[in-house]
Design a protein around this motif. Sequence first.
Motif, PDB file in Angstrom:
ATOM      1  N   THR B  45       0.826  -1.199   0.000  1.00 24.40           N
ATOM      2  CA  THR B  45       0.000   0.000   0.000  1.00 24.40           C
ATOM      3  C   THR B  45       0.863   1.253   0.000  1.00 24.40           C
ATOM      4  N   PHE B  46       1.901   1.226   0.847  1.00 20.65           N
ATOM      5  CA  PHE B  46       2.727   2.423   0.959  1.00 20.65           C
ATOM      6  C   PHE B  46       3.381   2.747  -0.375  1.00 20.65           C
ATOM      7  N   ALA B  47       3.895   1.726  -1.032  1.00 24.08           N
ATOM      8  CA  ALA B  47       4.567   1.955  -2.315  1.00 24.08           C
ATOM      9  C   ALA B  47       3.590   2.546  -3.323  1.00 24.08           C
ATOM     10  N   ARG B  48       2.347   2.027  -3.310  1.00 24.36           N
ATOM     11  CA  ARG B  48       1.367   2.557  -4.245  1.00 24.36           C
ATOM     12  C   ARG B  48       1.053   4.017  -3.957  1.00 24.36           C
ATOM     13  N   HIS B  49       0.875   4.298  -2.664  1.00 23.47           N
ATOM     14  CA  HIS B  49       0.611   5.689  -2.295  1.00 23.47           C
ATOM     15  C   HIS B  49       1.793   6.595  -2.622  1.00 23.47           C
ATOM     16  N   ALA B  50       2.989   6.071  -2.401  1.00 24.34           N
ATOM     17  CA  ALA B  50       4.187   6.872  -2.688  1.00 24.34           C
ATOM     18  C   ALA B  50       4.259   7.179  -4.172  1.00 24.34           C
ATOM     19  N   LEU B  51       3.902   6.178  -4.974  1.00 27.41           N
ATOM     20  CA  LEU B  51       3.910   6.368  -6.424  1.00 27.41           C
ATOM     21  C   LEU B  51       2.910   7.463  -6.807  1.00 27.41           C
ATOM     22  N   ALA B  52       1.731   7.389  -6.205  1.00 23.28           N
ATOM     23  CA  ALA B  52       0.713   8.402  -6.483  1.00 23.28           C
ATOM     24  C   ALA B  52       1.200   9.774  -6.048  1.00 23.28           C
ATOM     25  N   ALA B  53       1.886   9.838  -4.896  1.00 24.22           N
ATOM     26  CA  ALA B  53       2.402  11.121  -4.417  1.00 24.22           C
ATOM     27  C   ALA B  53       3.433  11.667  -5.392  1.00 24.22           C
ATOM     28  N   LEU B  54       4.285  10.764  -5.925  1.00 25.14           N
ATOM     29  CA  LEU B  54       5.273  11.205  -6.913  1.00 25.14           C
ATOM     30  C   LEU B  54       4.571  11.761  -8.144  1.00 25.14           C
ATOM     31  N   GLY B  55       3.526  11.036  -8.568  1.00 24.09           N
ATOM     32  CA  GLY B  55       2.725  11.531  -9.683  1.00 24.09           C
ATOM     33  C   GLY B  55       2.166  12.905  -9.368  1.00 24.09           C
ATOM     34  N   GLY B  56       1.683  13.054  -8.127  1.00 25.87           N
ATOM     35  CA  GLY B  56       1.153  14.346  -7.686  1.00 25.87           C
ATOM     36  C   GLY B  56       2.209  15.429  -7.770  1.00 25.87           C
ATOM     37  N   LEU B  57       3.431  15.060  -7.404  1.00 29.21           N
ATOM     38  CA  LEU B  57       4.518  16.037  -7.427  1.00 29.21           C
ATOM     39  C   LEU B  57       4.773  16.526  -8.848  1.00 29.21           C
ATOM     40  N   VAL B  58       4.733  15.598  -9.797  1.00 32.62           N
ATOM     41  CA  VAL B  58       4.935  15.987 -11.195  1.00 32.62           C
ATOM     42  C   VAL B  58       3.828  16.944 -11.633  1.00 32.62           C
ATOM     43  N   VAL B  59       2.579  16.629 -11.242  1.00 32.13           N
ATOM     44  CA  VAL B  59       1.456  17.499 -11.603  1.00 32.13           C
ATOM     45  C   VAL B  59       1.647  18.877 -10.988  1.00 32.13           C
ATOM     46  N   VAL B  60       2.015  18.893  -9.680  1.00 30.29           N
ATOM     47  CA  VAL B  60       2.228  20.171  -8.999  1.00 30.29           C
ATOM     48  C   VAL B  60       3.296  20.976  -9.720  1.00 30.29           C
ATOM     49  N   PHE B  61       4.397  20.290 -10.081  1.00 29.88           N
ATOM     50  CA  PHE B  61       5.486  20.965 -10.776  1.00 29.88           C
ATOM     51  C   PHE B  61       4.992  21.592 -12.075  1.00 29.88           C
ATOM     52  N   LEU B  62       4.258  20.788 -12.859  1.00 30.86           N
ATOM     53  CA  LEU B  62       3.781  21.295 -14.146  1.00 30.86           C
ATOM     54  C   LEU B  62       2.837  22.475 -13.941  1.00 30.86           C
ATOM     55  N   VAL B  63       1.904  22.326 -12.989  1.00 27.72           N
ATOM     56  CA  VAL B  63       0.914  23.387 -12.784  1.00 27.72           C
ATOM     57  C   VAL B  63       1.597  24.675 -12.321  1.00 27.72           C
ATOM     58  N   LEU B  64       2.498  24.538 -11.355  1.00 29.43           N
ATOM     59  CA  LEU B  64       3.124  25.757 -10.821  1.00 29.43           C
ATOM     60  C   LEU B  64       4.033  26.413 -11.849  1.00 29.43           C
ATOM     61  N   GLU B  65       4.669  25.617 -12.696  1.00 27.21           N
ATOM     62  CA  GLU B  65       5.559  26.216 -13.693  1.00 27.21           C
ATOM     63  C   GLU B  65       4.770  26.849 -14.833  1.00 27.21           C
ATOM     64  N   LEU B  66       3.555  26.339 -15.067  1.00 25.21           N
ATOM     65  CA  LEU B  66       2.803  26.842 -16.217  1.00 25.21           C
ATOM     66  C   LEU B  66       1.835  27.969 -15.859  1.00 25.21           C
ATOM     67  N   THR B  67       1.635  28.232 -14.567  1.00 24.37           N
ATOM     68  CA  THR B  67       0.696  29.292 -14.203  1.00 24.37           C
ATOM     69  C   THR B  67       1.464  30.542 -13.787  1.00 24.37           C
ATOM     70  N   ASN B  68       0.747  31.667 -13.761  1.00 28.08           N
ATOM     71  CA  ASN B  68       1.404  32.932 -13.473  1.00 28.08           C
ATOM     72  C   ASN B  68       1.599  33.107 -11.956  1.00 28.08           C
ATOM     73  N   PRO B  69       2.408  34.090 -11.574  1.00 29.27           N
ATOM     74  CA  PRO B  69       2.702  34.243 -10.137  1.00 29.27           C
ATOM     75  C   PRO B  69       1.459  34.397  -9.282  1.00 29.27           C
ATOM     76  N   PHE B  70       0.418  35.068  -9.785  1.00 30.51           N
ATOM     77  CA  PHE B  70      -0.780  35.231  -8.961  1.00 30.51           C
ATOM     78  C   PHE B  70      -1.435  33.886  -8.699  1.00 30.51           C
ATOM     79  N   ARG B  71      -1.552  33.056  -9.737  1.00 27.99           N
ATOM     80  CA  ARG B  71      -2.114  31.714  -9.535  1.00 27.99           C
ATOM     81  C   ARG B  71      -1.228  30.950  -8.547  1.00 27.99           C
ATOM     82  N   ASN B  72       0.096  31.092  -8.689  1.00 29.38           N
ATOM     83  CA  ASN B  72       0.991  30.438  -7.733  1.00 29.38           C
ATOM     84  C   ASN B  72       0.621  30.830  -6.307  1.00 29.38           C
ATOM     85  N   SER B  73       0.366  32.118  -6.100  1.00 24.53           N
ATOM     86  CA  SER B  73       0.053  32.568  -4.742  1.00 24.53           C
ATOM     87  C   SER B  73      -1.272  31.990  -4.288  1.00 24.53           C
ATOM     88  N   GLN B  74      -2.221  31.852  -5.235  1.00 24.43           N
ATOM     89  CA  GLN B  74      -3.498  31.245  -4.852  1.00 24.43           C
ATOM     90  C   GLN B  74      -3.311  29.779  -4.484  1.00 24.43           C
TER      91      GLN B  74
END
Lengths: 450, 391
Positions: B45-74
């Motif tokens: 279970t932990f490995a699966r959750h960790a994998l999902a968290a890593l996936g989440g990290l990639v999404v967070v990275f993409l979203v934060l890099e692609l949005t403007n500073p105001f969205r970042n602050s939100q």
Amino acid sequence: MISRTARLAAAAVAASLALAACGAGGRPAEEDGGGATGGEAATASDVGITETTVKVGGHFPLTGVAAPGYADIPTGAKAYFDYVNANGGVNGRQIEYVYKDDAYNPTQTSQITNELVLQDQIFAMLGGLGTPTHSAVVDFLNSEGVPDLFVSSGSLLWDQPRENPNTFGWQPDYEVEGKILAQYLAQNFPQAKVGLFVQDDDFGRDGEKGARQYLESQIVTVQRYTPGNTDIAPQIAALQAAGADLVVGFAVPSYTALSQLNALRLNYKPQWAYSNVGADLTLVGSLLARFSEGAITDAGLLEGVISTSYLPNVTQKDNAWVQLFQKVWDEHGGEGELNNFRIYGMSQAYTFVSALQAAGPNPTREGIVKAVESGGKTFEGPWLAPFRFSADKHGGIAGVAVNKITGGTVTPLTDVLVTDNGSAPITPVGTPPSTPTANGIPDVQPVETG
Amino acid sequence: MTQQADTPQDTEKDTGQPAAPARAAAPAPRPGRFDAVRRRLPKSTFARHALAALGGLVVVFLVLELTNPFRNSQFATMSYYAIAAVGLTTLTGLNGQISLGHGALMAVGAYTTGLLLGPDADGAALPLPIVMLVAMAVTAVVGVVVGAAAARLHGPYLAGATLALAVALPGLAIYFDEWLGGEQGLRIAAPRPPDWFSDAVYFLSANETPGVKYLAYVGWITLLVVLLLMANLKRGRVGRVWQAVRDDEVAAELAGIRLGRTRVIAFVVSAACAGLAGAVLAVVVRLAAPSGFTIVLSLSLLTAVVLGGLGSFTGALLGSALLVFLTPTVTNLGTSLGLDATAAAEVAPFVYGVVLVLVMLLAPAGAVGVLRKLWHRTRGNHPGSSTRRSA
């Protein structure tokens, strides 16, 4: 099983490699990103400025407990900007004024300031209201290089040009106000036993510091109240028990009303004096009506109270400034009547227009800060005393006039007196009161900022 | 607050991770579209959750890099609401305790952070992660005290006790104003991104990392870690024990579960989340002041959890997104429809209230409940038969 894990690992490595390949893969040697505020274009000279517009922002409590009264300030400023825009704007630019609600909650102030600076791209912040609220954004505004002009609060925090070079105060700070009020009281009530009724924060402390310079030997007790706790009967009873026959209050309007009601209940009738913040007739009157559940219907309790002012009062109908602002409000205001809060907002807007003119035909953020520092002292407007702006002083209006509330209006007791923080002497302002220009828009020449 | 009694299958609610697979124990997994994917996922279970968290990290990275500073602050703002909401949804949804005092617990975390970081950016003695851990630990200690009292209380009495906490605790900051800054609050220096961090971001995206974006990263990485840990907790023995206590106290006690201790632990874990949220809030807002931690904060956390769907982490995320994005959207819509700024500002709380009432009337299980119902309808099977949920 193992092969599956291995395949997974391989996929992960491949994914990260792909990501790295999409990216830059490292920094080029020494790149300078500081050209963001360069002023090469002749017209759109900085963030928030185009050939035809200037965008200004502000944060105010439009909803919530602090909204009554304070929510009127930006409507006044808006009306004045609309008036200026209708008369051609400043150097051909229309002023776009964007103000947002922070409900007097610093967390929200921080959010909407991000929105104003990063999303709306304002040129400058104007008149952000409140000490705790504005404290939350001072560092951000200064680190982003946004001019933080004319904060709507009398805290000494805004006068720190070294830490916050872009932040300027506007209204007289509480210490200056306390000094002038106390000197008048010491001269005119030399035998009085003085009780202080102060809010337990910087507002009360700064005021007390000023008052003690002149009333130290006469003070018999100091009673503090904590904002939020509405039971102040013990403090008023303590003032009465100490035999204070002159009470000086550094309190916000709701606590002015509460202190009056509690004193009435105790049949305690000292001479009251309140600082400007807590002595707005209309607002205190409506609060009295609300707190007493209709038993008291107007500000009649405030008859004879001593207070101070640094702007013309809305009840002074023959004052040229009040007439100008009445005209502006009639032409461009929204619902409601002109009141002292709207005059406050209009006066701030007037100051901003002066600063924008001083910054020249193509203002920059840096330029307007410099212009206020070097030219701000000479701005003329509805304020009774001049500003204390210079390269190493960002304090607001230098002084106040002491007055008395009689018959629903205010009567001056002294000339306009000016002073500074610390032990600076109190002197009459010396210059005659200014009058509005013919068209009601300041006419300030660009300041040479060398 | 009756959602927790919802259904027995609550115990199998989603973990907030997309593509969370079926429990290994499910007797006869039906063949489905995602079975091929699922077979390749790690068993633990932990490995699966960790994998999902890593996936989440990639999404967070993409979203934060692609949005403007105001969205970042939100997003930074959303992250601290979400951390606290995840903690609260664990407490209320999983263990059945109602807390109206989480705003006050956030204040503990924020003030601890403020005292440790100080108002001077260069004067901070401790690195940010350590400060955040200390803030979490201090809040957890407060959680032990409150939780010990709370374990003896039920329903409205518990709500009342935690409400008292929410009202009283910010008052301490005014009482000890020499130390805690009084009404003005403690000013907190926003930490600057460390060089290795901005270099790493630059390496991947060729973008610089301004303070606002860094704080969004800090908030979201913290959120992902919290989600990872809480998802495991929920899936494991501890989570099952909490749910047993929530569903039937008597049965749980007969099964050998010590009710008091379970309740206190649940409260402490939830308080620790609130403390972390407070720490993130402190650095994002750069100020810890009593007016930022009024009862309104506690109530908005609870509404976020209820609007999203009680007990669901996805719901907590949705609810906190609503808290952050609804007000500016309504205000901007109001101004673009020609309202003046004051009227537009007054419309926002009204719309928020209407949304709350409508959700309570039409979708008492929250947004996640609605999505789940739609999911089952499109798949043509009845709710409860499948353990696979991705809301």
